[in-house]
Design a protein around this motif. Sequence first.
Motif, short mmCIF file in Angstrom:
data_model
loop_
_atom_site.label_atom_id
_atom_site.label_comp_id
_atom_site.label_asym_id
_atom_site.label_seq_id
_atom_site.Cartn_x
_atom_site.Cartn_y
_atom_site.Cartn_z
N GLN A 180 23.89 -73.36 -6.72
CA GLN A 180 22.54 -73.18 -5.92
C GLN A 180 21.87 -71.81 -6.20
O GLN A 180 22.56 -70.87 -5.98
CB GLN A 180 22.64 -73.57 -4.53
N VAL A 181 20.69 -71.92 -6.46
CA VAL A 181 19.80 -70.89 -6.90
C VAL A 181 19.00 -70.43 -5.70
O VAL A 181 18.58 -71.45 -5.12
CB VAL A 181 18.79 -70.84 -7.92
N GLN A 182 18.97 -69.23 -5.20
CA GLN A 182 18.27 -68.78 -4.00
C GLN A 182 17.07 -68.04 -4.60
O GLN A 182 17.18 -67.26 -5.39
CB GLN A 182 19.11 -68.02 -2.79
N VAL A 183 15.93 -68.22 -3.81
CA VAL A 183 14.65 -67.56 -4.04
C VAL A 183 14.46 -66.89 -3.01
O VAL A 183 14.17 -67.57 -1.59
CB VAL A 183 13.50 -68.79 -4.85
N VAL A 184 13.66 -65.74 -2.92
CA VAL A 184 13.38 -65.07 -1.67
C VAL A 184 12.17 -64.22 -2.08
O VAL A 184 12.18 -63.21 -2.98
CB VAL A 184 14.70 -63.94 -1.14
N GLU A 185 10.96 -64.36 -1.41
CA GLU A 185 10.01 -63.44 -1.56
C GLU A 185 10.00 -62.60 -0.36
O GLU A 185 10.37 -62.53 1.00
CB GLU A 185 8.66 -64.54 -1.17
N SER A 186 9.15 -61.49 -0.52
CA SER A 186 8.78 -60.38 0.37
C SER A 186 7.55 -59.80 0.18
O SER A 186 7.04 -59.97 -1.06
CB SER A 186 9.89 -59.39 0.36
N GLY A 187 7.05 -58.91 0.90
CA GLY A 187 5.93 -58.26 0.50
C GLY A 187 4.65 -58.57 1.25
O GLY A 187 3.58 -57.92 1.25
N VAL B 36 12.68 -62.83 -5.76
CA VAL B 36 13.97 -62.46 -6.46
C VAL B 36 14.59 -63.67 -6.65
O VAL B 36 14.77 -64.51 -5.53
CB VAL B 36 14.65 -61.11 -5.90
N THR B 37 15.26 -64.19 -7.66
CA THR B 37 16.20 -65.27 -7.68
C THR B 37 17.64 -64.86 -7.74
O THR B 37 17.91 -63.53 -8.35
CB THR B 37 15.90 -66.16 -8.77
N SER B 38 18.53 -65.40 -7.16
CA SER B 38 19.89 -65.10 -7.24
C SER B 38 20.78 -66.49 -7.18
O SER B 38 20.48 -67.44 -6.78
CB SER B 38 20.51 -64.18 -6.19
N GLY B 39 22.12 -66.30 -7.53
CA GLY B 39 23.00 -67.44 -7.45
C GLY B 39 23.20 -68.14 -8.75
O GLY B 39 24.01 -68.96 -8.72
N CYS C 177 7.23 -68.45 -3.52
CA CYS C 177 7.63 -68.23 -5.11
C CYS C 177 8.35 -69.71 -5.25
O CYS C 177 9.38 -69.80 -4.54
CB CYS C 177 8.40 -66.94 -5.11
N ALA C 178 8.53 -70.09 -6.58
CA ALA C 178 8.97 -71.16 -7.04
C ALA C 178 9.64 -70.91 -8.30
O ALA C 178 8.78 -70.31 -9.39
CB ALA C 178 8.66 -72.56 -6.93
N ASP D 85 7.43 -80.09 -9.84
CA ASP D 85 7.92 -79.85 -11.02
C ASP D 85 8.97 -78.96 -10.90
O ASP D 85 9.96 -78.34 -11.86
CB ASP D 85 6.98 -79.63 -12.20
N TYR D 86 9.18 -78.11 -9.69
CA TYR D 86 9.84 -76.77 -9.66
C TYR D 86 11.32 -77.32 -9.13
O TYR D 86 11.12 -78.17 -8.11
CB TYR D 86 9.26 -75.72 -8.65
N ASP D 87 12.28 -76.63 -9.24
CA ASP D 87 13.56 -76.78 -9.02
C ASP D 87 14.20 -76.06 -7.42
O ASP D 87 14.79 -76.50 -6.65
CB ASP D 87 14.58 -76.48 -10.07
N TYR D 88 13.50 -74.88 -7.38
CA TYR D 88 14.04 -74.02 -6.27
C TYR D 88 12.77 -73.18 -5.65
O TYR D 88 11.86 -72.80 -6.43
CB TYR D 88 14.94 -72.77 -6.80
N TRP D 89 12.68 -73.16 -4.26
CA TRP D 89 11.70 -72.50 -3.73
C TRP D 89 12.13 -71.44 -2.53
O TRP D 89 13.27 -71.65 -1.99
CB TRP D 89 10.90 -73.69 -2.78
N GLY D 90 11.18 -70.56 -2.60
CA GLY D 90 11.50 -69.30 -1.45
C GLY D 90 11.23 -69.98 -0.10
O GLY D 90 10.39 -71.12 0.07
#
Length: 124
Positions: free
Chosen positions: A1-8, A23-26, A96-97, A110-115
């Motif tokens: 599973q991909v993680q998506v994290v927004e900040s700022g 940033v995406t991770s995993g 962010c997606a 259409d996006y697979d991963y979301w923050g």
Amino acid sequence: QVQVVESGGGLVTTGGSLRLSCVTSGGTDSRYAMGWFRQTPGKERQFIAGISWSSGSTYYEDSVRGRFTIFRGIPENKVYLQMNSLKPEDTAVYYCAARYGSTWSTVGRDYDYWGQGTQVTVSS
């Protein structure tokens, strides 16, 4: 599973600037088209900016074109949204997606991963 994290996100006055980070991770494959969306209470989530993987081409919704800039950082799993000349109507939760593939989409489904979202508030 991909993680998506927004900040700022944060509070800024009219005419000010903020830079959102994502940033995406995993994941084992970093080839994602990326999009930024925003949403206000009771409203549909709206596409505002996207960037492709293969070409790096970008596209902006009319209300932010010329004020916002989406770009990739180093390393490749970081994406930014530079927001200038902010207006009160820009106030929203920004998401962010990531979409696996080379081409961005204006359609959220259409996006697979979301923050989780980051709040941006622009005061008068």
